[in-house]
Design an enzyme around this catalytic site. Structure first.
Site, PDB file in Angstrom:
ATOM      1  N   SER A   1       0.811  -1.224   0.000  1.00  0.00           N
ATOM      2  CA  SER A   1       0.000   0.000   0.000  1.00  0.00           C
ATOM      3  C   SER A   1       0.839   1.267   0.000  1.00  0.00           C
ATOM      4  O   SER A   1       0.298   2.367   0.045  1.00  0.00           O
ATOM      5  CB  SER A   1      -0.909   0.007   1.240  1.00  0.00           C
ATOM      6  OG  SER A   1      -0.134   0.086   2.422  1.00  0.00           O
TER       7      SER A   1
ATOM      8  N   LEU B   1       2.949   2.088   2.394  1.00  0.00           N
ATOM      9  CA  LEU B   1       3.223   2.494   3.773  1.00  0.00           C
ATOM     10  C   LEU B   1       4.460   1.797   4.349  1.00  0.00           C
ATOM     11  O   LEU B   1       4.659   1.768   5.558  1.00  0.00           O
ATOM     12  CB  LEU B   1       2.010   2.204   4.664  1.00  0.00           C
ATOM     13  CG  LEU B   1       0.780   3.075   4.410  1.00  0.00           C
ATOM     14  CD1 LEU B   1      -0.373   2.649   5.319  1.00  0.00           C
ATOM     15  CD2 LEU B   1       1.094   4.546   4.637  1.00  0.00           C
TER      16      LEU B   1
ATOM     17  N   SER C   1       5.365  -1.476   4.197  1.00  0.00           N
ATOM     18  CA  SER C   1       5.085  -2.752   4.855  1.00  0.00           C
ATOM     19  C   SER C   1       6.320  -3.653   4.855  1.00  0.00           C
ATOM     20  O   SER C   1       6.594  -4.333   5.848  1.00  0.00           O
ATOM     21  CB  SER C   1       3.912  -3.457   4.181  1.00  0.00           C
ATOM     22  OG  SER C   1       4.156  -3.646   2.789  1.00  0.00           O
ATOM     23  N   SER C   2       7.073  -3.660   3.763  1.00  0.00           N
ATOM     24  CA  SER C   2       8.258  -4.532   3.696  1.00  0.00           C
ATOM     25  C   SER C   2       9.313  -4.109   4.710  1.00  0.00           C
ATOM     26  O   SER C   2       9.957  -4.943   5.338  1.00  0.00           O
ATOM     27  CB  SER C   2       8.849  -4.532   2.291  1.00  0.00           C
ATOM     28  OG  SER C   2       9.365  -3.266   1.936  1.00  0.00           O
TER      29      SER C   2
ATOM     30  N   ASP D   1      13.017   3.974   4.551  1.00  0.00           N
ATOM     31  CA  ASP D   1      11.918   3.187   5.122  1.00  0.00           C
ATOM     32  C   ASP D   1      12.359   2.434   6.374  1.00  0.00           C
ATOM     33  O   ASP D   1      11.681   2.457   7.409  1.00  0.00           O
ATOM     34  CB  ASP D   1      11.398   2.184   4.091  1.00  0.00           C
ATOM     35  CG  ASP D   1      10.578   2.844   3.000  1.00  0.00           C
ATOM     36  OD1 ASP D   1      10.672   4.075   2.856  1.00  0.00           O
ATOM     37  OD2 ASP D   1       9.854   2.134   2.285  1.00  0.00           O
TER      38      ASP D   1
END
Length: 320
Positions: free
Chosen positions: A104, A106, A108-109, A152
């Site tokens: 999405s 955001l 996630s990974s 990230d």
């Protein structure tokens, strides 16, 4: 022994894609998290389960391979790469629980990678700190994606709102910029690795056009930093709108993403833009005083999350 860890999702306010080319970026951890639990397997096999997304696989960690039991692969590559780097390949059970929509935009990974490594280090009693964890998680993402920004994994590790400078110096914003945000996301998931490669190829084919755009995105991020420090929400919103235009130029926006962006603006958002790699995934809308209106406008066609920034980063512990 059971090891548990969790890490927050993130949203990029400014600098997606340009950060890959050493331009600055601003991102913040949000109050959605990925949770990893690791315990000794009762069999001679390592099993990964993600019941939230209906995924299960047997892990062949030494070969970085898996045998699919059910569901569709995706996040599994980050789990395998983490295991390859931090596990002794003994049989374990890994469970992922998450309220971060996969694919999405955001991060996630990154949240899953940071939480997995932290849980593995706890499980094996390996000493680590946030600096080393963020570095190791970035190495995992880079191995899986080919090209990856450290942003990230940095945000998922430390939490809070951060500025990453051109020379990779990290600054944590001390100002409380906790404006309400609405994230809109489509059923079409983005592929970060593919989008990063696509932008790189576009840049290589058209360097005299795309290089100045990348530089302009960096300059815009620096203007945004000053606006955040002044809590000038209107300026931040204006710069978000400009940034969305730059993301159009480098080819990462889609019809669905732009639909959400303009629906948000028409409903009262002072700024909205694609967040993350693009090609699907998410947009973020800054909407003080208009959260419900913006959320309802996006939700007519797509899914939404109401989020706020959080200072809470990675968390981990061991249960005997």
């Amino acid at each position: 022994m059971i090891a548990k860890a969790s890490a927050p999702a993130k949203t990029i306010l400014f600098g997606e894609h340009s950060v890959v080319y050493d331009e600055p970026a601003i991102a913040g951890a949000v109050n959605k998290r990925a949770y990893i639990t690791i315990k000794e397997s009762k069999s001679d096999k390592s099993i990964f389960r993600a019941p939230d997304i209906g995924f299960e696989a047997e892990l062949l960690s030494k070969q970085k391979k898996y045998i699919l039991t059910k569901g569709k692969p995706g996040i599994i590559r980050y789990i395998l790469e983490s295991l390859y780097r931090a596990h002794d390949h003994s049989p374990i059970d890994i469970t992922l629980s998450s309220n971060v929509p996969i694919g999405s935009g955001l991060g996630s990974s990154a949240a899953v990678t940071v939480a997995t490594l932290a849980a593995l280090y706890r499980y094996h009693n390996i000493r680590f700190n946030k600096k080393s964890l963020a570095h190791d998680a970035h190495m995992v993402e880079q191995a899986v994606q080919g090209v990856a920004s450290p942003l990230d994994t940095l945000v998922s590790t430390y939490g809070g709102l951060v500025y990453l400078s051109r020379n990779k110096k990290v600054e944590h914003f001390k100002v409380n910029f906790n404006a309400p945000l609405v994230v809109g996301f489509t059923t079409k998931h983005g592929n970060t690795g593919k989008m990063v490669k696509d932008v790189k190829n576009l840049k290589n084919r058209n360097p005299k056009i795309i290089n100045p755009v990348i530089t302009a995105m960096g300059n815009l991020t620096n203007y945004a930093k000053q606006a955040i420090l002044k809590k000038d929400y209107n300026k931040v919103g204006e710069l978000m709108n400009i940034n969305h235009g730059f993301l159009d130029v480098i080819g990462v926006n889609t019809l669905e993403l732009s639909r959400m962006v303009y629906n948000a603006r028409e409903a009262g958002a002072i700024g909205s833009k694609t967040t993350g790699a693009g090609g699907g995934g998410s947009i973020i809308a800054l909407c003080p005083g208009k959260v419900d209106e913006v959320a309802n406008a996006i939700a007519r066609d797509d899914s939404i999350l109401k989020v706020r920034f959080t200072r809470r980063g990675v968390s981990s512990r061991v249960y005997k």
